[in-house]
Write a protein that holds these residues in place. Structure first.
Motif, PDB file in Angstrom:
ATOM      1  N   THR A   1       0.840  -1.192   0.000  1.00 55.96           N
ATOM      2  CA  THR A   1       0.000   0.000   0.000  1.00 55.96           C
ATOM      3  C   THR A   1       0.879   1.246   0.000  1.00 55.96           C
ATOM      4  OG1 THR A   1      -1.779   1.232   1.065  1.00 55.96           O
ATOM      5  CG2 THR A   1      -0.258   0.075   2.527  1.00 55.96           C
TER       6      THR A   1
ATOM      7  N   ASP B   1      -0.324   4.103   1.102  1.00 59.43           N
ATOM      8  CA  ASP B   1      -0.822   4.987   2.158  1.00 59.43           C
ATOM      9  C   ASP B   1      -1.517   4.144   3.226  1.00 59.43           C
ATOM     10  OD1 ASP B   1      -2.244   6.859   3.722  1.00 59.43           O
ATOM     11  OD2 ASP B   1      -2.576   8.183   2.003  1.00 59.43           O
TER      12      ASP B   1
ATOM     13  N   ALA C   1      -4.830   5.682   4.760  1.00 57.05           N
ATOM     14  CA  ALA C   1      -5.952   5.649   3.808  1.00 57.05           C
ATOM     15  C   ALA C   1      -6.460   4.225   3.642  1.00 57.05           C
ATOM     16  CB  ALA C   1      -5.518   6.224   2.462  1.00 57.05           C
ATOM     17  N   THR C   2      -5.560   3.252   3.613  1.00 52.93           N
ATOM     18  CA  THR C   2      -5.955   1.849   3.491  1.00 52.93           C
ATOM     19  C   THR C   2      -6.726   1.408   4.722  1.00 52.93           C
ATOM     20  OG1 THR C   2      -4.145   1.341   2.005  1.00 52.93           O
ATOM     21  CG2 THR C   2      -5.050  -0.506   3.246  1.00 52.93           C
TER      22      THR C   2
ATOM     23  N   LYS D   1      -8.541   3.294   6.670  1.00 60.67           N
ATOM     24  CA  LYS D   1      -9.867   3.930   6.593  1.00 60.67           C
ATOM     25  C   LYS D   1     -10.750   3.222   5.561  1.00 60.67           C
ATOM     26  CE  LYS D   1     -12.144   8.330   5.717  1.00 60.67           C
ATOM     27  NZ  LYS D   1     -11.983   9.724   5.314  1.00 60.67           N
ATOM     28  N   PHE D   2     -10.178   2.889   4.408  1.00 59.94           N
ATOM     29  CA  PHE D   2     -10.922   2.230   3.334  1.00 59.94           C
ATOM     30  C   PHE D   2     -11.506   0.904   3.818  1.00 59.94           C
ATOM     31  CE2 PHE D   2     -11.048  -0.711  -0.312  1.00 59.94           C
ATOM     32  CZ  PHE D   2     -11.854  -0.002  -1.197  1.00 59.94           C
TER      33      PHE D   2
ATOM     34  N   LEU E   1      -7.729   1.055  -3.215  1.00 54.29           N
ATOM     35  CA  LEU E   1      -7.009   2.311  -3.421  1.00 54.29           C
ATOM     36  C   LEU E   1      -5.653   2.130  -4.084  1.00 54.29           C
ATOM     37  CD1 LEU E   1      -7.782   4.035   0.011  1.00 54.29           C
ATOM     38  CD2 LEU E   1      -9.060   4.205  -2.140  1.00 54.29           C
TER      39      LEU E   1
END
Length: 135
Positions: free
Chosen positions: A12, A14, A17-18, A20-21, A118
């Motif tokens: 990944t 980020d 962000a991962t 949260k996703f 993402l």
């Protein structure tokens, strides 16, 4: 009987962000195995996806790390308990910033859709009629 587990390790760009996703998709985070350079996403009792920064991932391999946005390194497929659950998960992923991957596959007894997360990792979500499995 021993329940074998699978730990899928993916790159990944980020980690926050991962986190949260996948939290937004309803999956839990195992904080014991998460850090600034890795997030441990609990998909089920026997499936865990480990998302690592490229630097952290490189510690475990000497091979070139692919960019999942431009190359396919693996197709991941999750089962779903119904057609509606297939749509629910894929729609959540798209709403959270993922993208639809390909067209839905509807074979009557089997239904599936896919999304790219993402980082471009492709996740298929598939339902199969249990009576079709039984023969």
């Amino acid at each position: 009987m021993y329940q074998q587990m699978i730990f899928v390790n993916l790159v990944t760009a980020d980690v926050p962000a991962t986190r949260k996703f996948y939290s937004g998709l309803g999956y839990g985070i195992n904080e014991q195995f998460s850090s600034d350079d890795c997030v441990s996403v609990v998909i089920s009792d026997t499936i865990v996806a480990m998302f690592l920064t490229p630097e952290h991932y490189a510690r475990f391999t000497q091979k070139k790390i692919v960019d999942a946005r431009t190359s396919s390194e693996v197709l991941l497929c999750l089962s779903a308990e119904s057609r509606a659950k297939v749509d629910e998960l894929v729609d959540k992923a798209i709403a959270a910033g993922g993208t639809s991957h390909g067209d839905p596959q509807d074979h009557g007894f089997m239904y599936g859709r896919a999304f790219d997360d993402l980082d471009g990792h492709t996740w298929e979500v598939m339902w199969m009629d249990p009576t079709a499995i039984q023969g």
